[in-house]
Design a protein around this motif. Structure first.
Motif, PDB file in Angstrom:
ATOM      1  N   ASP A 182       9.770  14.196   2.383  1.00  0.00           N
ATOM      2  CA  ASP A 182      10.400  12.907   2.244  1.00  0.00           C
ATOM      3  C   ASP A 182      10.354  12.277   1.205  1.00  0.00           C
ATOM      4  O   ASP A 182       9.848  12.755  -0.318  1.00  0.00           O
ATOM      5  CB  ASP A 182      11.255  12.407   3.767  1.00  0.00           C
ATOM      6  CG  ASP A 182      12.039  13.102   4.650  1.00  0.00           C
ATOM      7  OD1 ASP A 182      12.426  14.371   4.091  1.00  0.00           O
ATOM      8  OD2 ASP A 182      11.641  12.806   5.892  1.00  0.00           O
ATOM      9  N   ARG A 183       9.771  11.158   1.143  1.00  0.00           N
ATOM     10  CA  ARG A 183       9.715   9.766   0.350  1.00  0.00           C
ATOM     11  C   ARG A 183       8.654   9.589   0.428  1.00  0.00           C
ATOM     12  O   ARG A 183       8.478   8.387   0.006  1.00  0.00           O
ATOM     13  CB  ARG A 183      11.358   9.113   0.425  1.00  0.00           C
ATOM     14  CG  ARG A 183      12.564   9.925   0.247  1.00  0.00           C
ATOM     15  CD  ARG A 183      13.599   8.211  -0.929  1.00  0.00           C
ATOM     16  NE  ARG A 183      13.303   8.114  -1.643  1.00  0.00           N
ATOM     17  CZ  ARG A 183      14.458   6.756  -1.542  1.00  0.00           C
ATOM     18  NH1 ARG A 183      15.306   6.663  -1.128  1.00  0.00           N
ATOM     19  NH2 ARG A 183      13.672   6.711  -2.822  1.00  0.00           N
ATOM     20  N   ARG A 184       7.458  10.434   1.127  1.00  0.00           N
ATOM     21  CA  ARG A 184       6.839   9.402   1.438  1.00  0.00           C
ATOM     22  C   ARG A 184       5.275  11.022   0.841  1.00  0.00           C
ATOM     23  O   ARG A 184       5.369  12.231   0.949  1.00  0.00           O
ATOM     24  CB  ARG A 184       5.939   9.544   3.063  1.00  0.00           C
ATOM     25  CG  ARG A 184       7.203   8.838   3.443  1.00  0.00           C
ATOM     26  CD  ARG A 184       6.632   8.055   5.181  1.00  0.00           C
ATOM     27  NE  ARG A 184       6.604   9.388   5.733  1.00  0.00           N
ATOM     28  CZ  ARG A 184       7.700  10.158   6.477  1.00  0.00           C
ATOM     29  NH1 ARG A 184       8.790   9.810   6.362  1.00  0.00           N
ATOM     30  NH2 ARG A 184       8.047  11.031   7.610  1.00  0.00           N
ATOM     31  N   THR A 185       3.696   9.874   0.936  1.00  0.00           N
ATOM     32  CA  THR A 185       3.249  11.316   0.184  1.00  0.00           C
ATOM     33  C   THR A 185       2.067  10.478   0.882  1.00  0.00           C
ATOM     34  O   THR A 185       1.457   9.271   0.927  1.00  0.00           O
ATOM     35  CB  THR A 185       2.801  11.214  -1.600  1.00  0.00           C
ATOM     36  OG1 THR A 185       4.228  12.018  -1.793  1.00  0.00           O
ATOM     37  CG2 THR A 185       1.734  11.812  -1.996  1.00  0.00           C
ATOM     38  N   THR A 186       1.224  11.831   1.648  1.00  0.00           N
ATOM     39  CA  THR A 186       0.033  11.040   2.100  1.00  0.00           C
ATOM     40  C   THR A 186      -1.413  12.092   1.593  1.00  0.00           C
ATOM     41  O   THR A 186      -1.046  13.132   1.208  1.00  0.00           O
ATOM     42  CB  THR A 186      -0.322  11.774   3.616  1.00  0.00           C
ATOM     43  OG1 THR A 186       1.396  10.776   4.465  1.00  0.00           O
ATOM     44  CG2 THR A 186      -1.624  11.291   4.156  1.00  0.00           C
ATOM     45  N   ARG A 246      -1.246   6.797   1.111  1.00  0.00           N
ATOM     46  CA  ARG A 246       0.227   6.727   1.443  1.00  0.00           C
ATOM     47  C   ARG A 246       0.502   5.923   0.591  1.00  0.00           C
ATOM     48  O   ARG A 246       0.796   5.318   0.589  1.00  0.00           O
ATOM     49  CB  ARG A 246       0.616   6.875   3.314  1.00  0.00           C
ATOM     50  CG  ARG A 246       2.183   6.850   3.277  1.00  0.00           C
ATOM     51  CD  ARG A 246       2.767   6.583   4.522  1.00  0.00           C
ATOM     52  NE  ARG A 246       2.405   8.622   4.672  1.00  0.00           N
ATOM     53  CZ  ARG A 246       2.614   9.203   6.576  1.00  0.00           C
ATOM     54  NH1 ARG A 246       3.214   8.688   7.258  1.00  0.00           N
ATOM     55  NH2 ARG A 246       2.090   9.938   6.883  1.00  0.00           N
ATOM     56  N   ASP A 247       1.670   6.560   0.566  1.00  0.00           N
ATOM     57  CA  ASP A 247       2.659   6.350  -0.925  1.00  0.00           C
ATOM     58  C   ASP A 247       3.508   6.457   0.124  1.00  0.00           C
ATOM     59  O   ASP A 247       4.802   7.754   0.220  1.00  0.00           O
ATOM     60  CB  ASP A 247       2.790   6.961  -1.873  1.00  0.00           C
ATOM     61  CG  ASP A 247       1.808   7.013  -2.797  1.00  0.00           C
ATOM     62  OD1 ASP A 247       0.619   6.016  -2.764  1.00  0.00           O
ATOM     63  OD2 ASP A 247       1.485   7.909  -3.709  1.00  0.00           O
ATOM     64  N   TRP A 248       4.726   5.622  -0.122  1.00  0.00           N
ATOM     65  CA  TRP A 248       6.311   4.796   0.549  1.00  0.00           C
ATOM     66  C   TRP A 248       7.496   4.225  -0.674  1.00  0.00           C
ATOM     67  O   TRP A 248       6.864   3.990  -1.240  1.00  0.00           O
ATOM     68  CB  TRP A 248       6.288   4.103   1.981  1.00  0.00           C
ATOM     69  CG  TRP A 248       5.636   4.420   2.693  1.00  0.00           C
ATOM     70  CD1 TRP A 248       5.934   5.051   4.054  1.00  0.00           C
ATOM     71  CD2 TRP A 248       4.453   3.750   3.921  1.00  0.00           C
ATOM     72  NE1 TRP A 248       5.506   5.400   5.033  1.00  0.00           N
ATOM     73  CE2 TRP A 248       4.069   3.996   4.834  1.00  0.00           C
ATOM     74  CE3 TRP A 248       3.070   3.123   2.543  1.00  0.00           C
ATOM     75  CZ2 TRP A 248       2.509   4.332   5.192  1.00  0.00           C
ATOM     76  CZ3 TRP A 248       1.561   3.172   3.445  1.00  0.00           C
ATOM     77  CH2 TRP A 248       2.136   3.400   4.872  1.00  0.00           C
ATOM     78  N   ARG A 249       8.430   5.417  -0.311  1.00  0.00           N
ATOM     79  CA  ARG A 249       9.470   5.553  -2.097  1.00  0.00           C
ATOM     80  C   ARG A 249      10.520   4.503  -1.123  1.00  0.00           C
ATOM     81  O   ARG A 249      10.871   5.503  -0.246  1.00  0.00           O
ATOM     82  CB  ARG A 249       9.100   6.308  -3.008  1.00  0.00           C
ATOM     83  CG  ARG A 249       7.244   6.685  -3.155  1.00  0.00           C
ATOM     84  CD  ARG A 249       8.052   8.483  -4.067  1.00  0.00           C
ATOM     85  NE  ARG A 249       9.121   9.526  -3.487  1.00  0.00           N
ATOM     86  CZ  ARG A 249       7.123   9.738  -3.228  1.00  0.00           C
ATOM     87  NH1 ARG A 249       5.538   9.714  -3.006  1.00  0.00           N
ATOM     88  NH2 ARG A 249       7.416  11.289  -2.011  1.00  0.00           N
ATOM     89  N   PHE A 250      11.175   3.739  -1.819  1.00  0.00           N
ATOM     90  CA  PHE A 250      12.222   3.352  -0.804  1.00  0.00           C
ATOM     91  C   PHE A 250      13.400   2.561  -2.003  1.00  0.00           C
ATOM     92  O   PHE A 250      12.344   2.731  -3.231  1.00  0.00           O
ATOM     93  CB  PHE A 250      12.145   2.206   0.037  1.00  0.00           C
ATOM     94  CG  PHE A 250      11.495   1.494  -0.394  1.00  0.00           C
ATOM     95  CD1 PHE A 250      12.058   0.060  -0.625  1.00  0.00           C
ATOM     96  CD2 PHE A 250      10.095   1.486  -0.377  1.00  0.00           C
ATOM     97  CE1 PHE A 250      10.942  -1.069  -1.130  1.00  0.00           C
ATOM     98  CE2 PHE A 250       9.111   0.278  -0.840  1.00  0.00           C
ATOM     99  CZ  PHE A 250       9.537  -1.090  -0.859  1.00  0.00           C
ATOM    100  N   ARG A 263       8.125   2.237  -5.073  1.00  0.00           N
ATOM    101  CA  ARG A 263       6.910   2.055  -3.973  1.00  0.00           C
ATOM    102  C   ARG A 263       5.730   1.653  -3.600  1.00  0.00           C
ATOM    103  O   ARG A 263       5.341   0.207  -3.886  1.00  0.00           O
ATOM    104  CB  ARG A 263       5.919   3.065  -5.221  1.00  0.00           C
ATOM    105  CG  ARG A 263       4.780   4.127  -4.930  1.00  0.00           C
ATOM    106  CD  ARG A 263       4.045   4.640  -5.580  1.00  0.00           C
ATOM    107  NE  ARG A 263       4.155   3.967  -6.860  1.00  0.00           N
ATOM    108  CZ  ARG A 263       2.413   3.059  -6.931  1.00  0.00           C
ATOM    109  NH1 ARG A 263       1.630   3.388  -5.853  1.00  0.00           N
ATOM    110  NH2 ARG A 263       2.665   2.148  -8.017  1.00  0.00           N
ATOM    111  N   THR A 282       2.571   1.242  -1.523  1.00  0.00           N
ATOM    112  CA  THR A 282       0.913   2.133  -1.050  1.00  0.00           C
ATOM    113  C   THR A 282       0.228   1.231  -0.949  1.00  0.00           C
ATOM    114  O   THR A 282      -0.410   0.338  -0.574  1.00  0.00           O
ATOM    115  CB  THR A 282      -0.357   2.546  -2.832  1.00  0.00           C
ATOM    116  OG1 THR A 282       0.950   3.603  -3.352  1.00  0.00           O
ATOM    117  CG2 THR A 282      -1.160   3.843  -2.467  1.00  0.00           C
TER     118      THR A 282
END
Length: 692
Positions: free
Chosen positions: A295-299, A345-349, A357, A359
């Motif tokens: 989704d809009r997360r990168t770990t 982890r990056d959260w995008r919203f 973003r 992090t």
């Protein structure tokens, strides 16, 4: 050693592995075609970073650009970073000498180097804090080199005040490689590498051997072996690499020699004073890297464990402390196990009509050093133990960063980093030099990006950073060499950085960057590995300008120019400002590369660095240096032949210069003099490569 100190380190390493355990079983994926690969190839320095980069000095270079450079030593891969100068002051097996942003970084202090998720620099090293030996990297397996300048980035902690670089290995090779090189002065190198199917993933294997005697009167007899196994698997969500690497090197060394010995004919320009200097080293590592996109997360998670040792014999003052035939040779020995890892982890919203973003990341590193030692030797025979220590050091870093975009033309990126470093000298030659200390430090960062307008962005960057000092200097009470009381050094030294920059891409297929930067340090305190004690120094300040221009008019031509100007001084109470020894005031690195997938190709590169101060009080300066390397070759679909000419102009410049006291066997007292290590003369190297 108490087992309790292992628990947080082991727990930190198991965390990413536990996340990996949640990854679903591999599923078949559609094979990647040659056309697909061509669509995602990184273009390197001429690639547009508008809307992505957070500073003008942030950049990257690709595998293609790295392999197009003719270079004489492995560490010169880092000269792809604008303003970085790589030299050597002794044998071919040691880490190189680093210069960047007005700093002589010895073998890596304050410039952080990674290989994928594994930190290369070693703290508390026998030969110097932050020691970074790149000889274990195989150039043909580097897919990208990413770099940052300054201390404005939350993800970089200790030893990164001047910048950082990350070598990213390829996931797999599109073709097998067999390459062999023959050159002057008994240079031979062979590499074989290939990728095969291994279960649901791909296994890359590589073996490299290199031998070199060099132009020295004392043959280097330098032998290097490198091996790599890398298993890669990916699907639409997950990207996994497990990498096993091994490196072994042995060499004889021609260290820096006094200029007076060359002038009076005692030795030739490539002569040696102590013919028993040299060393051997080994490094083995197992690393794990994982990235998940959902989704809009990168770990991102990484973990690594490794073993390293070095046994190094040097003699820089010859017979100043001990008359002939004993001499001043000393041995530095390092043996350690190391582990480390990172989880981020990056959260995008969406907010205010734009994507934002956030992090959050955690990093750790632990080193168990068994008997890091300094000894007096004569012809490699020990006759006195100056100091021997068992050290445990651990570091824990937590960082966060928010990329906030309130307007189309504005990005604000605040960040914060908190580090705790544990220094533990468990055993020492002198009991009073044992001790334990933990120290924490917080480092705020701020980056502001304006634009782009007319394909131009403006950057304002600022940040606090730090570098750690050697645990032996942190806990010292008595100088082990002199037996006198010694002052302890600060465990963590604060640094302050700022930069204003511009990135312009208004000319098609051209990237231009300009940056004005400043860097201040509270102290130049370092542990001096050659002497076995710590030396406090004054604070420092550096200012500079960096210009970089990259033009790729077609896919078969590249022109680049990088220039830097630096002013560096110690901050003292003296009426006149003191220059920092070894600070390079200006550099130029430029080149042109021509050639497509088939047919003739070539490269011509020039590197210049200006005269620099050798002493903070005396008006003694090193000579400037200008080196030109060239390559010409021809390639077909699956083979190529290339001829490199190193030091094309055959200039008699010096790789390194120092100014200090030494004494030859025929002299009755120490003499202050330049000590130089010459650039190697013009030489040819012929390479033949077959891809299968």
């Amino acid at each position: 050693m108490s087992l309790s100190r292992f628990y947080p380190l082991v727990g930190a390493l198991l965390l990413p592995l536990s996340l990996h355990a949640q990854v679903p079983a591999p599923v078949p994926v559609t094979p990647v075609t040659t056309t697909d690969l061509e669509e995602v190839v990184i273009e390197g320095k001429a690639e547009s970073l508008l809307g992505e980069a957070t500073s003008a000095s942030k950049g990257q270079t690709s595998m293609k650009e790295l392999l197009e450079r003719p270079f004489s030593r492995r560490g010169e891969l880092l000269e792809s970073v604008p303003g970085v100068i790589i030299t050597q002051h002794s044998g071919d097996g040691k880490a190189n000498q680093f210069f960047v942003r007005g700093a002589n970084l010895d073998h890596g202090t304050d410039f952080l180097v990674y290989l994928d998720g594994m930190q290369v620099n070693f703290r508390n090293h026998a030969h110097g804090q932050g020691y970074a030996d790149l000889n274990f990297i195989i150039p043909e397996l580097v897919g990208e080199l990413e770099y940052w300048k300054g201390n404005y980035y939350a993800q970089h902690g200790d030893l990164s005040s001047t910048g950082a670089a990350r070598f990213k290995l390829v996931d797999e090779l599109p073709q097998g490689i067999l390459t062999t090189t023959w050159g002057a002065y008994d240079y031979y190198r062979t590499l074989i590498a290939d990728t095969i199917q291994a279960g649901e993933g791909k296994l890359t294997m590589a073996l490299e051997h290199q031998y070199y005697n060099g132009p020295w009167d004392l043959p280097s007899d330098a032998t290097r072996w490198n091996g790599l196994l890398r298993w890669h698997w990916e699907d639409a969500r997950d990207h996994i690499n497990i990498t096993l690497m091994g490196y072994q090197g042995d060499w004889m060394s021609t260290d820096q020699v006094p200029q007076r010995a060359i002038d009076d004919g005692t030795i030739g320009r490539f002569g040696v004073i102590d013919p028993t200097d040299g060393g051997n080293t080994r490094r083995y590592s197992l690393s794990f890297d994982w990235r998940r996109e959902e989704d809009r997360r990168t770990t991102r998670a990484s973990a690594y464990v490794g073993y390293y040792d070095l046994d190094l014999f040097s003699n820089f003052t010859y017979f100043m402390d001990n008359p002939a035939p004993v001499g001043d040779q000393f041995e530095q020995q390092d043996q350690r196990w190391f582990i480390g890892g990172e989880l981020a982890r990056d959260w995008r919203f969406d907010a205010l009509g734009h994507e934002q973003r956030f992090t959050l990341g955690f990093q750790m590193r632990g080193d168990w050093i068994n008997g890091v030692g300094l000894y007096n030797t004569s012809r490699r025979d020990r006759f006195n133990e100056i100091r021997k220590d068992d050290i445990f050091q651990a570091s824990y870093g937590l960082y966060s960063e928010l990329e906030f975009k309130p307007l189309d033309w504005l990005r604000i990126i605040p960040g914060i980093r908190a580090d705790i470093i544990h220094f533990d000298v468990q055993q020492s030659t002198l009991n009073e030099n044992q001790g334990t200390m933990s120290k924490g430090i917080a480092s705020p960062k701020l980056n502001i990006v304006f634009g782009p307008w007319a394909k131009t962005e403006f950057y304002i960057n600022g940040g606090f950073g730090f570098h750690s000092n050697d645990a032996r200097g942190v806990n010292i009470v008595t100088d082990p060499a002199a037996g006198a009381p010694a002052d302890r050094v600060d465990p963590l030294v604060r640094t302050y950085g700022a930069e204003f920059g511009i990135r312009n891409e208004s000319i098609p297929k051209m990237v231009n960057t300009l940056s004005f930067w400043a860097l201040r340090s509270d102290s130049e305190l370092v542990y001096v590995g050659d002497a076995g004690n710590s030396e406090p120094g004054p604070a420092s300040q550096r200012y500079g300008v960096e210009l970089a221009s990259y033009w790729r008019p077609t896919d078969w031509a590249m022109v680049d120019l990088e220039a830097t100007l630096t002013d560096a001084h110690l901050r003292t109470a003296e009426p006149t400002s003191q220059e920092i020894p070894g600070s390079i005031p200006y550099t130029i690195n430029a080149g042109i590369t021509l050639g497509g997938p088939t047919g003739f190709f070539g490269s011509l590169r020039g590197r210049y660095f200006g005269p620099r101060p050798l002493h903070e009080d005396l008006d003694v300066r090193a000579k400037d240096s200008f080196q030109v390397n060239a390559r010409v070759g021809y390639r077909r679909d699956n083979w190529e032949i290339a001829l490199d000419c190193l030091n094309l102009l055959n200039r008699g410049d010096n790789d390194i210069e120092y100014f200090y006291e030494s004494q030859l066997a025929t002299e009755g007292a120490p003499v202050s003099d330049r000590h130089i290590h010459p650039i190697e003369p013009r030489m040819l190297r012929l390479s033949v490569t077959w891809r299968f």
